[in-house]
Design a protein around this motif. Structure first.
Motif, PDB file in Angstrom:
ATOM      1  N   GLU A 208       0.854  -1.190   0.000  1.00 23.83           N
ATOM      2  CA  GLU A 208       0.000   0.000   0.000  1.00 23.83           C
ATOM      3  C   GLU A 208       0.891   1.242   0.000  1.00 23.83           C
ATOM      4  O   GLU A 208       2.110   1.162   0.155  1.00 23.83           O
ATOM      5  CB  GLU A 208      -0.918  -0.003   1.231  1.00 23.83           C
ATOM      6  N   TYR A 209       0.265   2.385  -0.179  1.00 20.26           N
ATOM      7  CA  TYR A 209       0.975   3.664  -0.189  1.00 20.26           C
ATOM      8  C   TYR A 209       1.433   4.000   1.228  1.00 20.26           C
ATOM      9  O   TYR A 209       0.646   3.955   2.175  1.00 20.26           O
ATOM     10  CB  TYR A 209       0.046   4.751  -0.726  1.00 20.26           C
ATOM     11  N   VAL A 210       2.719   4.312   1.389  1.00 19.25           N
ATOM     12  CA  VAL A 210       3.285   4.612   2.705  1.00 19.25           C
ATOM     13  C   VAL A 210       4.147   5.861   2.601  1.00 19.25           C
ATOM     14  O   VAL A 210       4.941   6.011   1.669  1.00 19.25           O
ATOM     15  CB  VAL A 210       4.147   3.438   3.229  1.00 19.25           C
ATOM     16  N   ASP A 211       3.978   6.772   3.567  1.00 20.98           N
ATOM     17  CA  ASP A 211       4.811   7.967   3.669  1.00 20.98           C
ATOM     18  C   ASP A 211       5.810   7.744   4.800  1.00 20.98           C
ATOM     19  O   ASP A 211       5.441   7.645   5.976  1.00 20.98           O
ATOM     20  CB  ASP A 211       3.945   9.193   3.954  1.00 20.98           C
ATOM     21  N   THR A 241       7.897  11.447   1.865  1.00 25.07           N
ATOM     22  CA  THR A 241       8.621  10.418   1.112  1.00 25.07           C
ATOM     23  C   THR A 241       7.681   9.256   0.784  1.00 25.07           C
ATOM     24  O   THR A 241       7.574   8.296   1.555  1.00 25.07           O
ATOM     25  CB  THR A 241       9.829   9.912   1.918  1.00 25.07           C
ATOM     26  N   PRO A 242       6.986   9.313  -0.341  1.00 28.59           N
ATOM     27  CA  PRO A 242       6.022   8.260  -0.680  1.00 28.59           C
ATOM     28  C   PRO A 242       6.694   7.027  -1.266  1.00 28.59           C
ATOM     29  O   PRO A 242       7.548   7.119  -2.153  1.00 28.59           O
ATOM     30  CB  PRO A 242       5.126   8.940  -1.719  1.00 28.59           C
ATOM     31  N   THR A 243       6.314   5.875  -0.779  1.00 24.49           N
ATOM     32  CA  THR A 243       6.766   4.603  -1.332  1.00 24.49           C
ATOM     33  C   THR A 243       5.609   3.617  -1.249  1.00 24.49           C
ATOM     34  O   THR A 243       4.530   3.957  -0.765  1.00 24.49           O
ATOM     35  CB  THR A 243       8.004   4.077  -0.579  1.00 24.49           C
ATOM     36  N   VAL A 244       5.836   2.419  -1.716  1.00 21.28           N
ATOM     37  CA  VAL A 244       4.792   1.390  -1.705  1.00 21.28           C
ATOM     38  C   VAL A 244       5.318   0.167  -0.967  1.00 21.28           C
ATOM     39  O   VAL A 244       6.434  -0.296  -1.235  1.00 21.28           O
ATOM     40  CB  VAL A 244       4.374   0.997  -3.133  1.00 21.28           C
ATOM     41  N   GLY A 245       4.527  -0.345  -0.032  1.00 16.88           N
ATOM     42  CA  GLY A 245       4.946  -1.520   0.721  1.00 16.88           C
ATOM     43  C   GLY A 245       4.027  -1.774   1.896  1.00 16.88           C
ATOM     44  O   GLY A 245       2.898  -1.279   1.955  1.00 16.88           O
ATOM     45  N   SER A 246       4.529  -2.537   2.850  1.00 15.20           N
ATOM     46  CA  SER A 246       3.772  -2.842   4.063  1.00 15.20           C
ATOM     47  C   SER A 246       3.962  -1.723   5.076  1.00 15.20           C
ATOM     48  O   SER A 246       5.092  -1.448   5.494  1.00 15.20           O
ATOM     49  CB  SER A 246       4.249  -4.174   4.654  1.00 15.20           C
TER      50      SER A 246
END
Length: 363
Positions: A208-211, A241-246
């Motif tokens: 999911e989207y994670v900051d 800092t947007p990334t994708v993960g758990s």
């Protein structure tokens, strides 16, 4: 898998070579025959009268044609068998190496010599796979041995405490309960860390989207009492800092980094710097802390499981030796990297780089 027996690849190639050679020979002889007949008359006058020229030539040409085709068949089968064997020799070595690997022997290498071709590319790729697999299994064996040792330690301490309590009834029960609680807490922490590490290695999590900057805020809020207890000041800065993960794993990664920076901070002025930054294709989380001078050799071992480093000072909250190992596994599970380096003024400099999220998720 059990399969029905079939023709070998060498025999199939041999039959193919012979078949193509026969086809080419027959086509050539047929062409010669056609052009030969075009220049001959159907009959010719002789002392015996009209003679069928084409029939005579056919009777003379047919045995020679059959002989040539028979020679091509024998030559094609023999030559094809030898040529196929020579061409498939590297494949035989690769098959033998595969069987040895399947039986548990990972130290064997094919090491085909000669110039680069398809078989050598396959052999080189297989050798690289064996090297990585051997290293991976060796790492897991070391991890299993270390984990067994670490898990056995609290159990052995618990047994010793209970044996002492049984042989010494006058011993303080309050002291015994306190020590058992401490040992049990360590065992639980270690077990949870092992489960978290296993979960990260399997990549069995929802993305999911994670900051990361929000994770930093939550981690600081969680560990602020510990930082105050150790007299550590935390300074945070950076961008979204947007990334994708758990979300849970990335938060645990941030907490582990911050916890490590707090408990191993022994400088006179104890500070932890946490920074997030955005790049065109990646985001970074950087954690620095003041502390003792660390050698590059020691720092290179800190991400290995259960490697706390003999030069480092142990604290009550020093953890179970899996903090940075978990961070490394979580970073790799998110297609990222973990970089550690000794800080010039003492302490540790840790950077986690993850792929940047291109677009925010749809609601």
């Amino acid at each position: 898998m059990d399969r029905a027996p079939g023709l070998s690849v060498r025999l199939k190639l041999t039959l193919s070579y012979a078949g193509f050679l026969m086809l080419a020979g027959a086509s050539l002889l047929a062409t010669v025959w056609v052009y030969l007949l075009r220049g001959l008359p159907d009959t010719a006058m002789s002392s015996r009268g009209l003679v069928p020229i084409k029939t005579i030539v056919l009777h003379a040409f047919a045995p020679a044609t059959a002989g040539v085709l028979l020679f091509l068949l024998v030559f094609g089968l023999l030559g094809g068998w030898l040529l196929a064997g020579r061409m498939l020799a590297p494949l035989t070595r690769i098959t033998e190496a595969t069987r040895m690997a399947a039986n548990g022997s990972l130290s064997h290498r094919i090491e085909l010599d000669g110039r680069k071709d398809e078989f050598r590319e396959l052999a080189d790729a297989f050798d690289i796979m064996l090297t990585r697999l051997e290293a991976h299994i060796a790492e897991h064996q070391r991890f299993a041995a270390n984990a067994s040792h670490e898990l056995r330690t609290p159990l052995a301490i618990t047994k010793t405490l209970l044996d002492v309590a049984r042989t010494d009834p006058a011993r303080s029960t309050h002291e015994l309960i306190g020590r058992l609680h401490t040992v049990n807490t360590r065992a639980i922490d270690l077990t949870e860390a092992l489960l978290l590490l296993s979960r990260a290695d399997r990549r069995s999590f929802k993305r999911e989207y994670v900051d990361l900057s929000l994770n930093v805020e939550e981690a600081i809020e969680t560990l602020l009492p510990l930082a105050e207890k150790h007299g550590v000041t935390i300074e945070a800065s950076g961008d979204i800092t947007p990334t994708v993960g758990s979300r849970a794993l990335l938060l645990q990664m941030t907490i582990n980094l911050l916890h490590n920076a707090i408990v191993h901070n022994v400088a006179e002025e104890r500070i932890v710097w946490v920074t997030t930054s955005v790049h065109p294709k990646s985001v970074t989380l950087t954690v620095e802390n003041t502390g003792e001078q660390l050698s590059a050799q020691l720092v290179s071992t800190l991400t290995e499981p259960f490697q706390r480093g003999t030069e480092r000072i142990h604290h009550d909250h020093a953890g179970v030796g899996l903090g940075l190992a978990i961070v490394k596994s979580i970073a790799h599970a998110h297609d990222g990297t973990l970089t550690t380096a000794p800080r010039a003024g003492g302490g540790l400099h840790v950077t986690v780089q993850l792929p940047a999220a291109t677009t925010p998720p749809r609601n």
